[in-house]
Scaffold this motif. Structure first.
Motif, PDB file in Angstrom:
ATOM      1  N   ILE A 162       0.826  -1.165   0.090  1.00 32.11           N
ATOM      2  CA  ILE A 162      -0.007  -0.017   0.028  1.00 32.11           C
ATOM      3  C   ILE A 162       1.056   1.235   0.038  1.00 32.11           C
ATOM      4  N   SER A 163       0.571   2.114  -0.728  1.00 24.99           N
ATOM      5  CA  SER A 163       1.360   3.586  -1.047  1.00 24.99           C
ATOM      6  C   SER A 163       0.330   4.656  -1.264  1.00 24.99           C
ATOM      7  N   GLU A 164       1.052   5.815  -1.287  1.00 22.97           N
ATOM      8  CA  GLU A 164       0.066   7.000  -1.928  1.00 22.97           C
ATOM      9  C   GLU A 164      -0.453   6.494  -3.411  1.00 22.97           C
ATOM     10  N   GLN A 165       0.471   6.070  -4.009  1.00 23.85           N
ATOM     11  CA  GLN A 165       0.320   5.884  -5.521  1.00 23.85           C
ATOM     12  C   GLN A 165      -0.805   4.564  -5.814  1.00 23.85           C
ATOM     13  N   TRP A 166      -0.859   3.663  -4.752  1.00 23.13           N
ATOM     14  CA  TRP A 166      -1.678   2.517  -5.125  1.00 23.13           C
ATOM     15  C   TRP A 166      -2.243   2.374  -3.631  1.00 23.13           C
ATOM     16  N   GLN A 189      -4.827  -3.750  10.290  1.00 22.98           N
ATOM     17  CA  GLN A 189      -3.916  -3.028  10.008  1.00 22.98           C
ATOM     18  C   GLN A 189      -3.683  -2.145   8.792  1.00 22.98           C
ATOM     19  N   CYS A 190      -4.608  -2.668   7.538  1.00 18.08           N
ATOM     20  CA  CYS A 190      -5.047  -1.953   6.450  1.00 18.08           C
ATOM     21  C   CYS A 190      -6.090  -0.974   6.949  1.00 18.08           C
ATOM     22  N   GLN A 191      -6.842  -1.101   7.864  1.00 14.13           N
ATOM     23  CA  GLN A 191      -7.698  -0.014   8.393  1.00 14.13           C
ATOM     24  C   GLN A 191      -7.137   1.056   9.061  1.00 14.13           C
ATOM     25  N   LEU A 192      -6.024   0.867   9.670  1.00 18.23           N
ATOM     26  CA  LEU A 192      -5.144   1.629  10.246  1.00 18.23           C
ATOM     27  C   LEU A 192      -4.497   2.614   9.151  1.00 18.23           C
ATOM     28  N   LYS A 193      -3.872   2.080   8.195  1.00 18.15           N
ATOM     29  CA  LYS A 193      -3.389   2.849   7.037  1.00 18.15           C
ATOM     30  C   LYS A 193      -4.219   3.602   6.009  1.00 18.15           C
ATOM     31  N   LEU A 194      -5.197   2.957   5.680  1.00 16.44           N
ATOM     32  CA  LEU A 194      -6.233   3.536   4.762  1.00 16.44           C
ATOM     33  C   LEU A 194      -7.332   4.378   5.410  1.00 16.44           C
ATOM     34  N   ARG A 195      -7.595   4.234   6.855  1.00 12.65           N
ATOM     35  CA  ARG A 195      -8.600   4.883   7.356  1.00 12.65           C
ATOM     36  C   ARG A 195      -9.984   4.267   6.795  1.00 12.65           C
ATOM     37  N   ALA A 196      -9.964   2.812   6.626  1.00 15.30           N
ATOM     38  CA  ALA A 196     -11.345   2.078   6.375  1.00 15.30           C
ATOM     39  C   ALA A 196     -11.843   2.744   5.043  1.00 15.30           C
ATOM     40  N   CYS A 197     -11.005   3.245   4.288  1.00 13.11           N
ATOM     41  CA  CYS A 197     -11.605   3.452   3.011  1.00 13.11           C
ATOM     42  C   CYS A 197     -11.288   2.208   1.924  1.00 13.11           C
ATOM     43  N   PHE A 198     -11.768   1.281   2.367  1.00 10.40           N
ATOM     44  CA  PHE A 198     -11.722  -0.089   1.491  1.00 10.40           C
ATOM     45  C   PHE A 198     -12.659  -0.906   1.793  1.00 10.40           C
ATOM     46  N   ASN A 199     -12.826  -2.165   1.015  1.00 12.06           N
ATOM     47  CA  ASN A 199     -13.618  -3.342   1.379  1.00 12.06           C
ATOM     48  C   ASN A 199     -12.955  -4.511   2.028  1.00 12.06           C
ATOM     49  N   GLY A 200     -12.868  -4.887   3.241  1.00 16.88           N
ATOM     50  CA  GLY A 200     -12.307  -5.853   3.584  1.00 16.88           C
ATOM     51  C   GLY A 200     -13.183  -7.318   3.605  1.00 16.88           C
TER      52      GLY A 200
END
Length: 241
Positions: A162-166, A189-200
Motif C-alpha cells: 500500500i502506498s499513496e500511489q496505489w 492494519q490496512c484499516q489503520l493505514k487506509l482509514r477504512a477506505c476499502f472493502n475488507g
C-alpha cells in the motif's frame, strides 16, 4: 477454448495436442484432443467444479479454475461442452456452437456485454494468502476481469503493497496465515493505514459461527472456501458503494 488448450498442454507437456472442428448437423463442434494419461472415470463428473484439479507427475499444476470458468461461459452462451477420455490414451474436450446464418446474429447485436466486461476495469485488489498457488490463481482470475492485483503472504507484505500511489479498493485475505497471523490482523492494519477506505473480505474454510461473527462484527465480509467466481465477481461489482 483457451482454457481447454491450456489444460491439454499442462497435463500433457510432452505429448501432442490437436485443435479441430467437426460438423454436427447444422452446428459445429470444436474439439481439443490430447494423447495424455486421460481422466479417471470417477473424476469426470467433478472436474468442471471450482478448485478441482487432477494431480499429474511432471505436469504444471493450476488452481482448478479453468474448466469451471469454461463451464460458466458455455452456460451463458448456450454452447454445450463435451468430454470423452480413455485411460492411458488421451482426452477430448469439445464445445458445440450454433451454425446458423451469421446475418441472424448480426441482426441482434449484444450491446450490454462490453459494459459488463468494463465494470471491474482498474479495480484495485490486494490478495493475501500464505499459499503461492492460491495467489497465482486469484491473480489470473481477477486479471481476466480487468482488475489491478497485488499480492502478499502476511501482514507485513500486505502493508508494504500500500502506498499513496496505489491503495486497494478491496483487500481479500485468507483467515489462517503463517506464524499464527490471521486475516483479521491484515484487515485491521490496512484499516489503520487506509482509514477504512476499502472493502475488507476474509476468505476461510472455517465456517464456524464464531469465526463468521468475528469477521462481520468488525464490519468486514466473510466468504467461505472454495470461493465461487460468480460470487466473488458480484462482491467486487459493489465497488464504490
Amino acid at each position: 477454448m483457451q482454457n481447454f488448450l491450456t489444460n491439454a498442454f499442462r497435463y500433457n507437456p510432452e505429448g501432442r495436442v490437436l485443435l479441430g472442428v467437426r460438423r454436427a448437423g447444422h452446428d459445429y463442434r470444436i474439439e481439443v484432443w490430447d494423447d495424455g494419461d486421460g481422466i479417471p472415470l470417477a473424476r469426470q463428473q467433478d472436474i468442471f467444479q471450482e478448485f478441482t484439479r487432477i494431480e499429474r507427475q511432471g505436469a504444471e499444476q493450476g488452481l482448478g479454475l479453468g474448466l469451471a470458468i469454461a463451464k460458466g461461459i458455455s452456460q451463458i452462451l448456450s454452447q454445450p461442452l463435451g468430454l470423452r477420455s480413455w485411460p492411458s490414451r488421451g482426452t477430448v474436450f469439445s464445445m458445440t456452437v450454433d451454425g446458423s446464418d451469421a446475418s441472424a446474429v448480426n441482426a441482434n447485436p449484444a450491446v450490454a456485454a462490453p459494459n459488463r466486461v468494463r465494470e471491474l476495469e482498474g479495480c484495485r485488489v490486494l490478495c493475501v494468502d500464505n499459499e503461492q498457488d492460491i495467489l497465482t490463481g486469484m491473480t489470473q482470475l481477477l486479471s481476466r476481469w480487468g482488475c489491478e492485483v497485488r499480492c502478499a503472504q502476511d501482514v507485513c507484505e500486505a502493508i508494504q503493497q500500500i502506498s499513496e500511489q496505489w491503495q486497494p479498493e478491496f483487500v481479500l485475505s485468507d483467515y489462517h496465515l503463517t506464524n499464527q497471523q490471521t486475516g483479521l490482523q491484515v484487515l485491521q492494519q490496512c484499516q489503520l493505514k487506509l482509514r477504512a477506505c476499502f472493502n475488507g473480505v476474509i476468505i476461510s474454510a472455517d465456517r464456524s459461527a464464531e469465526t463468521q461473527q468475528a469477521v462481520t462484527g468488525l464490519g468486514f465480509t466473510y466468504l467461505s472456501k472454495p470461493v465461487k467466481p460468480l460470487k466473488l465477481r458480484t462482491l467486487l461489482q459493489q465497488r464504490g458503494k
